[in-house]
Design an enzyme around this catalytic site. Structure first.
Site, PDB file in Angstrom:
ATOM      1  N   CYS A 126       0.834  -1.205   0.000  1.00  0.00           N
ATOM      2  CA  CYS A 126       0.000   0.000   0.000  1.00  0.00           C
ATOM      3  C   CYS A 126       0.870   1.257   0.000  1.00  0.00           C
ATOM      4  O   CYS A 126       1.408   1.609  -1.032  1.00  0.00           O
ATOM      5  CB  CYS A 126      -0.993  -0.048   1.166  1.00  0.00           C
ATOM      6  SG  CYS A 126      -2.430   0.980   0.837  1.00  0.00           S
ATOM      7  N   GLU A 153      -1.509  -9.088   3.346  1.00  0.00           N
ATOM      8  CA  GLU A 153      -1.298  -9.679   4.687  1.00  0.00           C
ATOM      9  C   GLU A 153      -2.605 -10.152   5.328  1.00  0.00           C
ATOM     10  O   GLU A 153      -2.605 -11.063   6.141  1.00  0.00           O
ATOM     11  CB  GLU A 153      -0.576  -8.683   5.605  1.00  0.00           C
ATOM     12  CG  GLU A 153      -1.343  -7.443   6.040  1.00  0.00           C
ATOM     13  CD  GLU A 153      -1.268  -6.269   5.058  1.00  0.00           C
ATOM     14  OE1 GLU A 153      -0.995  -6.505   3.855  1.00  0.00           O
ATOM     15  OE2 GLU A 153      -1.505  -5.120   5.486  1.00  0.00           O
ATOM     16  N   HIS A 169      -3.675  -5.039   0.502  1.00  0.00           N
ATOM     17  CA  HIS A 169      -3.120  -5.544   1.768  1.00  0.00           C
ATOM     18  C   HIS A 169      -3.156  -7.068   1.755  1.00  0.00           C
ATOM     19  O   HIS A 169      -4.061  -7.678   2.345  1.00  0.00           O
ATOM     20  CB  HIS A 169      -3.939  -5.015   2.950  1.00  0.00           C
ATOM     21  CG  HIS A 169      -3.739  -3.565   3.201  1.00  0.00           C
ATOM     22  ND1 HIS A 169      -2.784  -3.080   4.055  1.00  0.00           N
ATOM     23  CD2 HIS A 169      -4.365  -2.480   2.682  1.00  0.00           C
ATOM     24  CE1 HIS A 169      -2.822  -1.758   4.076  1.00  0.00           C
ATOM     25  NE2 HIS A 169      -3.784  -1.364   3.243  1.00  0.00           N
TER      26      HIS A 169
HETATM   27  N1  GLN Z   1      -1.955   6.697   2.938  1.00  0.00           N
HETATM   28  C1  GLN Z   1      -2.034   5.960   1.728  1.00  0.00           C
HETATM   29  C2  GLN Z   1      -3.389   6.104   1.046  1.00  0.00           C
HETATM   30  O1  GLN Z   1      -4.346   6.466   1.665  1.00  0.00           O
HETATM   31  C3  GLN Z   1      -1.707   4.506   1.957  1.00  0.00           C
HETATM   32  C4  GLN Z   1      -2.706   3.801   2.791  1.00  0.00           C
HETATM   33  C5  GLN Z   1      -2.209   2.500   3.345  1.00  0.00           C
HETATM   34  O2  GLN Z   1      -1.011   2.268   3.398  1.00  0.00           O
HETATM   35  N2  GLN Z   1      -3.118   1.669   3.818  1.00  0.00           N
HETATM   36  O3  GLN Z   1      -3.513   5.842  -0.115  1.00  0.00           O
END
Ligand code: GLN
Length: 541
Positions: free
Chosen positions: A382, A510, A508
């Protein structure tokens, strides 16, 4: 008829109620029952999405996009089930529902009260989950500790459920601490007795006591607990620290908890299939190799902030027959003089994890630069993907000052920008791009090889994305979009084909890793890390 198991905790918090709940679920899953786990959290936030990982640990995202407590991650991993938004209930959610009903006039002029309106709403949500998941057994864990003011409505609701569904269809499991004190490490039962008295005051008599202890409990101690707390001796379960959390279900099975629950709830007697679980625990306890993965993040002071990543790395060690040691690296520290080369010297791979806000991002970027230049296997998750794109844009595409719109207003080159549908979002709660979305993988990429599929689905939680204006330029310089949304609008994954293992994902992964089904991306990272370690070792010979 669904059966209900309610798990409460006493004496102190953080004694492993979540792992106990998850393990109980595993015992039932081993017998082929359909289990729906649930977390009842007494805090007033509607969901965990607005809570800081520093304070509360990771926010766990379900397939349907609910932002929930990290215990749901334990449930999914141990039970190999998919939770939903209905698996997580908070005081905030309960009151929102009750107040909306009151505003609609549903209560027909009645005075709205904790009993019965709030308790009814709690019971409704528990029954609704049983129906939604067609569960043989619902296991509901009540957050907090018995005696907390906030948990009272939840405890009252589960007390009422005993009468509603009947003794044979419900049971109470209380997780408590049995401390050792003094120079002779004397085992003390009094805190457990008091905690059970407190529960009884509320009208709940536990059926099982799970006694968390540093030392094995002598029989006379278990007898004493049984006598004073009115719980049969075979239901006083000793729970000492295990070598790995995944061993806990096996220890509970050995202690007879599985059979006790089946008998107590009058469930059908079935053989418990332990083969798969025993095998994975055996590998976790006796791995042939050891690999170290550096995880760079901004919340590393709270071990729970990256819980699912840590677990996914552990799982990935199983098929690689390797222990995966995590070296936590605070991203700030890489901005204040610590060279990433030094910080990552003893690491065989790197994960740059999710995050929000600008603190620490330059540290993440410098760690990624080091990994890119040195061939260190890298997985960006992410924000980790977003930082990899920024690093590449700055240092390879020559876009000086490239940045994310999240970090800087009007950067020279906004290579990461706000998702179009986010432009009009004003409220912070539950408003990100959340939950499962599909992604098409490009044939021949590492990602498509690892997943072994063209179309995949992963869970998301973000507001920003790769800016398509720069997609071609990144590609021309050697960073490819290895995964894209089916409408081709969003870059979901990136790769550097010139690097041994450099993969980023906007999702994600994970959240979907299970010990019995380690996630392909984490497996790939650990495999590449194992290989790198071996090649570094042989080059030194
Ligand atoms: N802050 C970033 C976004 O909102 C990444 C979010 C995250 O790592 N879950 O796109």
């Amino acid at each position: 008829m669904t059966k209900y198991i309610f798990v409460t905790g006493g004496v102190v918090s953080s004694i492993g109620k979540g792992i106990t709940t998850a393990s109980l679920g595993r015992l039932l899953r081993n017998r082929g029952f359909t289990v729906a786990p649930m977390k009842l959290d007494p805090y007033i936030n509607v969901d965990a999405g607005t809570m800081s990982p520093h304070q509360h640990g990771e926010v766990f995202v379900t397939d349907d996009g609910a932002e929930t407590d990290l215990d749901l991650g334990h449930y999914e991993r141990f039970m190999d089930v998919n939770c939903s938004g209905g698996s997580s209930l908070t005081t905030g959610k309960v009151y929102s529902a009750v107040i909306s009903a009151e505003r609609r006039g549903d209560y027909l002029g009645g005075t709205v009260q904790v009993i019965p309106h709030v308790t009814n709403e709690i019971k409704r949500a528990i029954h609704a989950l049983a129906v939604e998941q067609e569960a043989d057994v619902v296991i509901a864990e009540i957050g907090g500790t018995v005696g907390d003011i906030e948990s009272l409505p939840f405890l009252e609701a589960i007390r009422q459920m005993r009468t509603d569904v009947g003794h044979e269809n419900s049971m109470f499991v209380h997780v408590t601490l049995v401390p050792t004190v003094g120079p002779w490490q004397e085992v003390k039962t009094k805190p457990t007795q008091h905690s059970v008295y407190k529960l009884r005051e509320i009208g709940i008599a536990p059926d099982v006591l799970v006694c968390r202890s540093e030392v094995p409990l002598p029989v006379d101690v278990r007898e004493k607990i049984s006598l004073f707390c009115g719980v049969p001796i075979q239901a006083v379960i000793e729970s000492t620290n295990a070598a790995t959390i995944y061993e806990v279900p096996l220890l509970y099975e050995e202690a007879g908890l599985g059979d006790f629950v089946v008998n107590r709830l009058n469930l059908e007697h079935r053989d418990a299939n332990l083969t798969e679980w025993k095998r994975l625990v055996d590998t976790l306890k006796n791995p042939k190799r050891k690999t170290t993965i550096g995880v760079v993040g901004k919340y590393t002071s709270n071990g729970d902030a990256y819980k699912s990543i840590a677990e996914a790395l552990t799982h990935a060690g199983i098929p690689n027959d390797s222990e995966v040691k995590i070296k936590w690296i605070e991203s700030d520290s890489l901005e204040t003089g610590i060279d990433p080369k030094v910080a990552l010297e003893d690491c065989d791979g790197l994960v740059v994890g999710p995050g929000f806000g600008s603190r620490g991002i330059e540290g993440k970027i410098s760690a990624i630069q080091y990994a890119r230049e040195s061939g260190l296997p890298f997985l960006g998750i992410c924000l980790g993907l977003q930082m990899a794109v920024i690093e590449f844009a700055r240092n390879i595409c020559g876009l000086d000052g490239a940045n994310s719109e999240e970090m800087l207003d009007n950067p020279n080159y906004p290579v990461i920008h706000l998702l179009p549908e986010q432009k009009h979002v004003t409220e912070k709660g539950a408003s990100m791009r959340l939950g499962t979305y599909p992604c098409n993988l490009v044939h021949g990429t590492i990602s498509s090889q690892l997943y072994g599929a063209h179309r995949i689905e992963e869970r998301h939680r973000h507001r920003y994305e790769v800016n398509n204006d720069f997609r071609e330029m990144l590609q021309e310089h050697g960073m490819i979009a290895s995964g894209v949304s089916p409408d081709y609008r969003l870059v979901e994954m990136i790769e550097l084909p010139s690097h041994p293992f450099f993969v980023g994902t906007q999702a994600h992964p994970e959240f979907k890793s299970r010990p019995n089904r380690p996630h392909p991306l984490f497996q790939g990272l650990v495999k590449a890390a194992v290989e790198r370690k071996a090649s570094v070792a042989s080059s030194l010979m």
